[in-house]
Design a protein around this motif. Structure first.
Motif, mmCIF file in Angstrom:
data_model
loop_
_atom_site.group_PDB
_atom_site.id
_atom_site.type_symbol
_atom_site.label_atom_id
_atom_site.label_comp_id
_atom_site.label_asym_id
_atom_site.label_seq_id
_atom_site.Cartn_x
_atom_site.Cartn_y
_atom_site.Cartn_z
ATOM 1 N N GLY B 85 -21.768 -42.265 6.425
ATOM 2 C CA GLY B 85 -20.972 -41.941 5.258
ATOM 3 C C GLY B 85 -20.451 -40.532 5.388
ATOM 4 O O GLY B 85 -20.667 -39.857 6.385
ATOM 5 N N VAL B 86 -19.738 -40.115 4.379
ATOM 6 C CA VAL B 86 -19.190 -38.769 4.352
ATOM 7 C C VAL B 86 -19.400 -38.193 2.954
ATOM 8 O O VAL B 86 -19.648 -38.933 2.006
ATOM 9 C CB VAL B 86 -17.682 -38.761 4.675
ATOM 10 N N TYR B 87 -19.315 -36.901 2.847
ATOM 11 C CA TYR B 87 -19.344 -36.292 1.520
ATOM 12 C C TYR B 87 -18.027 -36.650 0.826
ATOM 13 O O TYR B 87 -16.972 -36.265 1.284
ATOM 14 C CB TYR B 87 -19.441 -34.775 1.622
ATOM 15 N N PRO B 88 -18.081 -37.370 -0.253
ATOM 16 C CA PRO B 88 -16.842 -37.911 -0.814
ATOM 17 C C PRO B 88 -15.871 -36.866 -1.349
ATOM 18 O O PRO B 88 -14.669 -37.103 -1.372
ATOM 19 C CB PRO B 88 -17.342 -38.828 -1.928
ATOM 20 N N ILE B 90 -15.222 -33.774 -0.322
ATOM 21 C CA ILE B 90 -14.738 -32.732 0.585
ATOM 22 C C ILE B 90 -13.566 -33.285 1.395
ATOM 23 O O ILE B 90 -13.517 -34.468 1.698
ATOM 24 C CB ILE B 90 -15.890 -32.289 1.508
ATOM 25 N N VAL B 94 -11.958 -29.728 6.000
ATOM 26 C CA VAL B 94 -13.079 -28.815 5.742
ATOM 27 C C VAL B 94 -14.363 -29.335 6.377
ATOM 28 O O VAL B 94 -15.111 -28.582 7.010
ATOM 29 C CB VAL B 94 -13.269 -28.631 4.220
ATOM 30 N N LEU B 95 -14.607 -30.628 6.238
ATOM 31 C CA LEU B 95 -15.856 -31.159 6.793
ATOM 32 C C LEU B 95 -15.832 -31.139 8.309
ATOM 33 O O LEU B 95 -16.821 -30.795 8.960
ATOM 34 C CB LEU B 95 -16.101 -32.581 6.275
ATOM 35 N N HIS B 98 -16.603 -27.766 9.423
ATOM 36 C CA HIS B 98 -18.035 -27.446 9.311
ATOM 37 C C HIS B 98 -18.797 -28.031 10.481
ATOM 38 O O HIS B 98 -19.651 -27.359 11.091
ATOM 39 C CB HIS B 98 -18.577 -27.997 7.995
ATOM 40 N N PHE B 99 -18.493 -29.268 10.817
ATOM 41 C CA PHE B 99 -19.193 -29.861 11.955
ATOM 42 C C PHE B 99 -18.865 -29.116 13.242
ATOM 43 O O PHE B 99 -19.713 -28.958 14.123
ATOM 44 C CB PHE B 99 -18.841 -31.342 12.097
ATOM 45 N N ALA B 101 -18.345 -25.990 13.463
ATOM 46 C CA ALA B 101 -19.200 -24.803 13.459
ATOM 47 C C ALA B 101 -20.611 -25.163 13.878
ATOM 48 O O ALA B 101 -21.268 -24.434 14.617
ATOM 49 C CB ALA B 101 -19.204 -24.166 12.065
ATOM 50 N N LEU B 102 -21.093 -26.310 13.371
ATOM 51 C CA LEU B 102 -22.443 -26.715 13.730
ATOM 52 C C LEU B 102 -22.542 -27.038 15.203
ATOM 53 O O LEU B 102 -23.598 -26.878 15.816
ATOM 54 C CB LEU B 102 -22.858 -27.952 12.927
ATOM 55 N N LYS B 103 -21.431 -27.487 15.789
ATOM 56 C CA LYS B 103 -21.466 -27.795 17.211
ATOM 57 C C LYS B 103 -21.317 -26.565 18.066
ATOM 58 O O LYS B 103 -21.242 -26.651 19.285
ATOM 59 C CB LYS B 103 -20.349 -28.794 17.547
ATOM 60 N N GLN B 147 -15.114 -36.324 14.760
ATOM 61 C CA GLN B 147 -16.277 -35.426 14.794
ATOM 62 C C GLN B 147 -17.085 -35.665 16.043
ATOM 63 O O GLN B 147 -17.699 -34.736 16.590
ATOM 64 C CB GLN B 147 -17.131 -35.565 13.525
#
Lengths: 1205, 300
Positions: B85-88, B90, B94-95, B98-99, B101-103, B147
């Motif tokens: 799923g995804v944050y609905p 956002i 943007v999401l 963020h990913f 950045a996390l990577k 992603q």
């Protein structure tokens, strides 16, 4: 990486409306709090311990405000901290995060910090709100001090931020470990309620070290640091992060860190099914897939009648109910609630930590209170769960398309919730029964349990259930629905404070009631019934409306739903609503008729305004020369069944002034102006012999002025004939009149006309007075006011009077007034009593009437009688004992007892006090009669015995010697009654047993002075309503005095004092008189005591620094004791100034049993002192003023353990 | 570049043996993992994606011990789960950022470029500012692949990516996957046979936790040549035929039932020879008609 994740969290949350809603709500609450505390909202008052003299922006007040409001925020913390990780599970996005190159620490740390940072931002709103609120234009400027930014910041550093770390850690951990939100909900409810209940339970205990450390939110630690601070200190001193507070913070922060560590260790960035124990779905075998079934399906015949609907309703209700109840977390909530109910029912009641017998009404009140917040939480939460059940499971589209009637879907869920309330109510009953059984009490009164729980409580819960369903259906967003319900609950608390007090618009609320064993539900029954009926009908209407709004299908926005609802108003629905609306109007109309037409409706503000008006208009008559009453002959006809009374009589008045009196003012208890409205009053006659003309007639405020046709010369006498009747009709919105009731009437002389202006109608609170345009309250006349000594403190209208009365009541009741019973007879179906006093008494008298059982005894030639309600005989012996012991002591040491009878009379627990009239002591059902006196424990005070001794002593201190109506007057009447009772106790328990008692009195005094709203005077100038001084400080002063100069000397002084002033008219004695007699019997070295104890507010700060002992060769023990002594005098503002020492103070050493091996007064002249003391046995404790005879700011450090050298 | 899986086994607490000594050597390029639901595909995918532990065995990717050195693998991994799923609320941009950045794409300029490029590549550029809650199934899948492609991964795992996509979206998705690049291993796990036949140069068939066949699709299918026969029958005759023959698959065609059977030699009259395809291989393998599991050596 932690920072990346944290900042993402915060940025995303800042985009959500909910964040701003939270911010705004707490901001608004803070502003509101400050406004109400600052007197900005007329008719509203809130104190929360901040007191009248504490500035709104003082460190102390800011601390309280911030603490309270952030406490409410626990629910928000749960939501935010839980969502920090749960949002991934909820959105099914976890795998995307777990496979990213981040560590467990990055993930958990980032989310935690994000949640924490966000909350700090949100809760900063409270500080801003407090600032804005304090600077709004309509705040009373005198309530503000200088602005100190640190004072705003400090509660955050001390309390809010560490608390947030702890609570965020807990909820964060719960959600991360279980990957569900339910533990978070349950946890936040348990935390909120548990903390609340624990706070309630511990209000009666002094905050000691254990409590201060055990309080996870630090409030108790702060309380302990500041509990004895004077108002001055609270206004100016920042609350230091030291001592017990620092320990508490470190302890709980440490715990928070441990919780985080455990969460970290338990967590893994892996797929949840890794740990799932759910059985895997069996895979189909090939056979099933390949072969198309050739068997035909059986034919079914669906039925769609209303009978079928009913059956569906029944089975759906059962399913919804069992689904909700079978849940582990529901059980946890119910069990926790039950536990708190038991604890609350078992609550240790004050004073002196005395328990009461676990009578059923106490159990009901306690257990209901303990469970109450749980019940609200369960209702709110499970209403949401029930409404959302199908949607949460993803089943809603299937269910909504089934041919089930909408009302079945809705009503089955509602009914399930209603059934759950029955469980809750049974839990309350179980809690009560458990406590009763545990204490060996078997009078269960099941009838009362069932009535109270099922007819009243259950009904109230049901009405709220309907509201919860309505809100959750209307709002259609689960968390928002919860939030709106919370707002509803807050409003039930806030609205009355804002002056909105009528129950016709407070949904689901009905007036508070007090159940009395003597009088049952009494006058509360009628209003309870009608208001419950009213809200019950409203709830039905609300349910019908909810049914039309019920969500079925996937339509989203409100407008579409409202349109759909409109279409759902079928004929039957409309008809039902019309019926409800009509009934509502009828019932509401009837209620309105009773509460607003038949009986005037007044909000608290209106009542206060009436009193203010009385003062503004008529205080000018206060100093008008008035005649005094010398004789009263009254006939009182009481009708308990109809709650009405007719009072007639004649008062003989004499002009004892040197002026000719031509005008007389009369106050008749003003209609509806006392805090509890007196009943309808009708004055039939107010006639002076000789005739009068009316100068002023104010019926609304009850004030009349007449000009006498024949002016009254000095020493002249005149008769006043009066006839007044009081009725209670219908019911009222707030508390009904509780003086005239069906069983347990308790009237006093204030129901009869009062000659002159009545000063005790005036408002006593400065803030309230300010709101109504009055100046500060006028204190009692000063000691130096010689003219004021002509009035006694009890009654300005009379000195000593002759009282004769004839009372009638219903035949099954006994009516009692002061006086000796002359005759008793039956006539016209009524029972008559004729009482007459054989000597003059003070102008206060009471009328009690109820169905009494009588216990008789005697002491010498005095007949002792106790009139009590059958069933309340627990402590009759103790009361008899108390009367005898006190009569013994007072008549031996002061003067002979002036009456031949002494009677104690029980009255319902609407008031919890005892009062002493001439040979008559009404005593509340709620104290003494049901107090549990444990015969085995020694250090528990026998409360009934003590109170009886105190009240009996008032037969001397009041009914023989009455003080003048000036400041310091109560130091004679109340302080000496305390002294007498103390001596009775001392002779019974021995001096060693008095320590606990003195500690209690000291505590009361210190707390009382910390909450002083005006000024604290020394004892000899005490004001009549400063109980903490004349009761508690007075007790300490007199006990110390008799310890210093000897009990016999004090008693000799008192005996002379009595002889000089007993039964004499004006001028009445003042505190200076008492002091002069006491000083006569005081040796020169102790004369300084009167400056310390009476003429100034003196406090000590005595401390034992160190104590060591060594054994000497002759087998004795040498103790080396170092003590510190500091002495202060406090000024009127509460600021302490050090003064030099030259005092005799006890130095003592005790053994391990607590017995004194050494106790001597030593002269202390400097601050540091060392003593060497030789004792015979091994010493355990040593210290300075170990029995707390002196008033010590810090009583717990007076003694210290003695260590071996 | 090679992903070596050696005797990987996994048993769930409730007794189900999800993987039984699975061994595979996966070269770079598209690798298809074919098998029915519950065969162990997702378990294998999750284990490779560092989300699950195995009981025994080893996996290595060019020297990275996948099972033990999860952190290292995640640096080069792209994973598109079967269900996600995804944050609905956002937006996609943007999401995705963020990913990124996390990577580890910490430089914000670089991140902006990468995100923009990926959104373009997955045809989500014009929807980039819209909240993800409003995305259709296909758009969400494309976001998922975007992603997964962040950070130039060397191993991409796609689990059942086309289930639920409409035909057009499926084609689009296939094009995306095949354009991904050369020096990358892409493991595509699916039960849709045509996904494998369209896209994959290497494949394996997995059933009940075991690898039943592995190698090049064409070569594996060639093994079936001459052993698959078809016949049109009535539905009432089905039970009888099932008893007498090794039925591979059943289809409905113009109202009649068409069956394929496995037979070394020509069965009775009425049967016609059929050129076998991957579907036949799949069913024949999973039904166990291939007595010797065929594992061809990697042709290199």
């Amino acid at each position: 990486m932690v920072f990346t994740i944290a900042s993402f969290e915060v940025r995303q949350r800042l985009r959500r409306i909910s964040t701003y809603v939270y911010f705004f709500v707490f901001f608004a609450l803070s502003v509101l709090f400050v406004c109400v505390a600052g007197g900005a909202i007329s008719g509203a008052a809130v104190d929360f311990g901040t007191g009248g003299k504490i500035w709104l922006n003082s460190p102390y007040a800011l601390n309280v405000i911030t603490m309270y409001i952030t406490f409410l925020g626990i629910v928000v913390t749960g939501a935010i901290a839980g969502q920090a990780t749960y949002q991934d599970t909820d959105s099914h996005i976890s795998d995307l995060f777990y496979t990213a190159p981040i560590t467990k620490f990055d993930y958990l740390g980032g989310r935690f910090l994000g949640a924490l940072a966000l909350q700090i931002l949100i809760f900063s709103s409270v500080g801003f709100g407090a600032y804005v609120g304090a600077h709004l234009p309509w705040i009373d400027q005198s309530r503000l001090g200088p602005n100190n930014a640190l004072a705003y910041l400090q509660p955050y550093l001390n309390l809010v931020v560490p608390n947030l770390v702890l609570t965020t850690a807990i909820f964060f951990g719960l959600a991360a470990s279980w990957r569900k939100m339910i533990p978070v909900y349950v946890g936040s409810v348990l935390l909120l309620i548990g903390y609340f209940t624990a706070a309630q339970l511990s209000t009666n205990l002094t905050v000691n070290t254990v409590i201060a450390l055990a309080d996870p939110f630090g409030a108790s630690a702060v309380e302990r640091l500041t509990q004895y601070w004077s108002p001055f200190q609270r206004n100016t001193q920042l609350i230091p992060l030291g001592g017990i507070l620092l320990l508490n913070r470190l302890l709980w922060l440490g715990l928070g860190v441990i919780v985080l560590a455990i969460t970290y260790l338990r967590f893994s960035l892996s797929h949840p099914s890794q740990r799932s124990r759910k059985p895997r779905v069996a895979t189909d075998t090939d056979e099933d897939i390949l072969v198309p079934s050739t068997r035909a399906l059986p034919i079914s015949h669906p039925v769609f009648s209303s009978v079928a609907s009913w059956q569906q309703f029944l089975s759906l209700t059962r399913i919804q109910f069992t689904e909700t109840v079978k849940n582990v977390f529901f059980l946890v909530l119910v069990l926790a609630g039950g536990l708190f109910a038991i604890l609350s029912a078992n609550q240790i009641a004050s004073p002196f930590s005395s328990r009461t017998y676990p009578v059923t009404y106490e159990m009901l009140e306690g257990a209901t209170g303990g469970l109450f917040v749980f019940a609200l939480a369960i209702i709110t939460f499970y209403a949401g769960e029930l409404v959302w059940r199908e949607r949460d499971a993803g089943l809603n589209q299937i269910v909504d398309a089934l041919p089930v009637k909408r009302w079945v879907l809705f009503t089955s869920k509602l009914t399930a919730l209603l059934l759950i309330q029955i469980i809750l109510v049974l839990v309350i009953m179980a809690a009560g029964l458990i406590v009763q059984l545990a204490q060996g009490y078997h009078r269960f009164e099941f009838g009362l349990y069932f009535t109270d729980l099922f007819a009243i409580r259950l009904f109230q819960y049901w009405v709220i259930c309907v509201l919860a369903f309505f809100i959750h259906t209307l709002v259609n967003q689960k968390y928002l629905g919860h939030f709106v319900m919370v707002l509803y609950f807050v409003s039930t608390l806030a609205l009355p404070g804002m002056g909105l007090q009528h129950f016709l618009y407070r949904y689901g609320q009905s007036p508070r009631y007090i159940y009395s064993n003597m009088n049952g539900y009494g006058p509360f029954a009628a209003s309870l019934f009608w208001f419950e009926l009213y809200w019950g009908i409203a709830a039905i209407a609300l349910a019908i409306i909810t049914n039309t709004l019920w969500v079925r299908g996937t339509g989203e926005n409100l407008r579409a739903r409202l349109q759909l609802a409109g279409a759902r108003f079928t004929r039957p629905t409309v008809a039902a609503l019309m019926v409800c609306a009509t009934l509502l109007l009828v019932v509401g109309g009837y209620i309105f008729y009773n509460t607003n037409v038949l009986n005037p409706y007044y909000s608290t503000y209106a009542i206060d305004e009436g009193r203010a008006q009385y003062e503004k208009r008529y205080r000018q008559y206060k100093d008008l020369p008035q005649p005094k009453i010398t004789d009263i002959n009254t006939q009182i006809d009481l009708d308990p069944a109809n709650r009405s009374v007719d009072m007639r009589g004649t008062m003989m008045l004499e002009n004892k002034t040197s002026f000719t009196i031509d005008r007389v003012a009369i106050t008749v208890l003003p209609v509806d102006l006392a805090p509890v409205p007196p009943p309808h009053r009708e004055i039939q006659k107010l006639t002076f012999s000789g005739g009068q003309t009316t100068l002023l007639e104010d019926n609304a405020l009850g004030f009349y002025v007449y000009r006498l046709n024949a002016p009254l010369l000095p020493h002249g006498r005149i008769a006043l004939d009066y006839s007044v009747s009081y009725k209670n009709i219908g019911f009222v919105n707030s508390t009904p009149n509780l003086d005239i009731v069906k069983n347990g009437t308790f009237l006093n002389d204030r129901y009869a006309p009062f000659v002159g202006y009545a000063p005790d109608i005036e408002l006593t609170d400065d803030s309230t007075r300010h709101k109504h345009g009055l100046d500060k309250v006028k204190r009692m006349p000063k000691l130096e006011d010689i003219a004021a000594r002509n009035e006694n403190g009890i009654s300005s209208e009379a000195d000593w009077i002759n009282l004769e009365s004839t009372v009638s009541t219903s035949p099954d009741q006994i009516a009692i007034m002061p006086g000796y019973l002359q005759k008793e007879w039956l006539e016209n179906g009524r029972r008559y009593f004729h009482y007459k006093m054989d000597a003059p008494i003070l102008n206060i008298y009471s009328l009690n009437s109820a169905r009494y059982t009588v216990r008789r005894d005697h002491w010498h030639d005095v007949s002792l009688e106790i009139y009590y309600h059958a069933g309340d005989e627990f402590n009759i012996d103790h009361m008899m004992d108390g009367m005898k012991a006190s009569l013994d002591y007072c008549s031996q040491n002061f003067s002979p007892f002036q009456f031949h009878q002494l009677r104690i009379i029980e009255f319902p627990r609407y008031g919890t006090f005892a009062e002493s009239f001439a040979n008559t002591i009404p005593f509340s059902e709620g104290i003494g009669f049901i107090t549990y006196v444990d015969p085995t424990t020694v250090d528990q005070i026998d409360l009934p015995f003590y109170v009886t001794a105190h009240e009996t002593a008032h037969q001397w201190w009041a009914h023989q010697v009455m003080s003048a109506n000036v400041e310091g007057g109560t130091s004679i009447v109340e302080t000496l009654a305390q002294y007498s009772a103390l001596m009775v106790m001392k002779h019974r328990y021995g001096p060693d047993g008095m320590k606990k008692f003195m500690h209690y009195e000291l505590d009361n005094y210190l707390r009382g002075r910390a909450q002083e709203r005006n000024e604290e005077p020394p004892l000899y100038r005490v004001d009549a309503n400063q109980g903490y001084i004349h009761y508690s400080k007075g007790a300490m002063v007199m006990y110390a005095l008799q310890d210093y100069i000897g009990e016999d000397n004090v008693n000799k002084a008192l005996a002379e004092f009595v002889k000089a002033f007993a039964f004499k008219g004006p001028p009445y004695p003042v505190s200076l008189d008492l002091i002069s007699y006491l000083q006569k019997y005081t040796p020169p070295e102790y004369q300084y005591l009167y400056d310390d104890l009476w003429r100034n507010v003196t406090l000590y700060d005595n401390r034992a620094r160190s104590a060591t002992y060594s054994q000497s060769p002759d087998g004795k023990y040498k103790v080396n004791l170092v003590v510190e002594a500091h002495k202060f005098r406090a000024d009127a503002k509460g600021q302490d100034h050090p003064v030099p020492l030259s005092d005799f103070i006890d130095i003592g050493v005790t053994d391990s049993q607590g017995k004194f091996l050494y106790l001597e007064k030593q002269k202390i002249e400097k601050e540091q002192n060392t003593f060497t003391i030789t004792v015979d046995k091994p010493p355990a404790q040593a210290g300075i003023d170990p029995i707390l005879k002196l008033i010590d700011r810090n009583p717990d450090d007076n003694t210290i353990k003695v260590d071996k050298q | 570049m090679e992903l070596r899986i050696d005797k990987l086994s996994k048993r769930y607490p409730n007794g189900v043996q999800a993987l039984q000594e699975v061994s595979l050597q996966i070269p770079q390029g598209m690798f298809g993992l074919l098998g029915p639901n519950g065969a162990g595909k997702s378990t294998l995918m999750r284990t490779l994606a560092t989300l699950q532990e195995a009981d025994s065995g080893s996996v290595s990717l060019d020297g990275i011990d996948v099972l033990k050195d999860k952190d290292e693998l995640r640096k080069v991994l792209g994973y598109l789960p079967q269900e996600f799923g995804v944050y609905p609320k956002i937006s996609a941009e943007v999401l995705l950022s963020h990913f990124a950045a996390l990577k580890g794409i910490t430089n914000s300029k670089e991140r902006g470029e990468v995100v923009a490029a990926l959104l373009q590549q997955t045809n989500l550029w014009e929807h980039r500012k819209k909240p993800l809650g409003g995305f259709s199934g296909g758009m969400k899948q494309r976001f998922g692949i975007a992603q997964a492609l962040l950070g130039n991964p060397r191993l991409i795992i796609v689990d059942e990516p086309t289930a639920g996509l409409d035909p057009e979206e499926r084609v689009r998705f296939h094009n995306l996957l095949s354009a991904i690049g050369e020096n990358i291993i892409v493991i595509l796990s699916t039960h849709i046979v045509s996904d494998v036949s369209d896209l994959c140069g290497q494949m394996a068939v997995i059933h009940q936790g075991r690898v039943l066949a592995a190698g090049e699709p064409a070569a594996l299918v060639a093994n079936l040549q001459g052993k698959v026969w078809k016949k049109a029958i009535n539905s009432s005759e089905l039970a009888a035929h099932r008893e007498r023959f090794k039925v591979i698959l059943i289809r409905l065609f113009s109202g009649r039932t068409m069956i394929h059977v496995w037979s070394e030699v020509a069965p009775e009259s009425g049967f016609e020879a059929v050129t076998p395809d991957l579907e036949d291989l799949y069913f024949a393998t999973t039904r166990g008609y291939l007595q010797n599991p065929v594992t061809l050596e990697r042709v290199n």
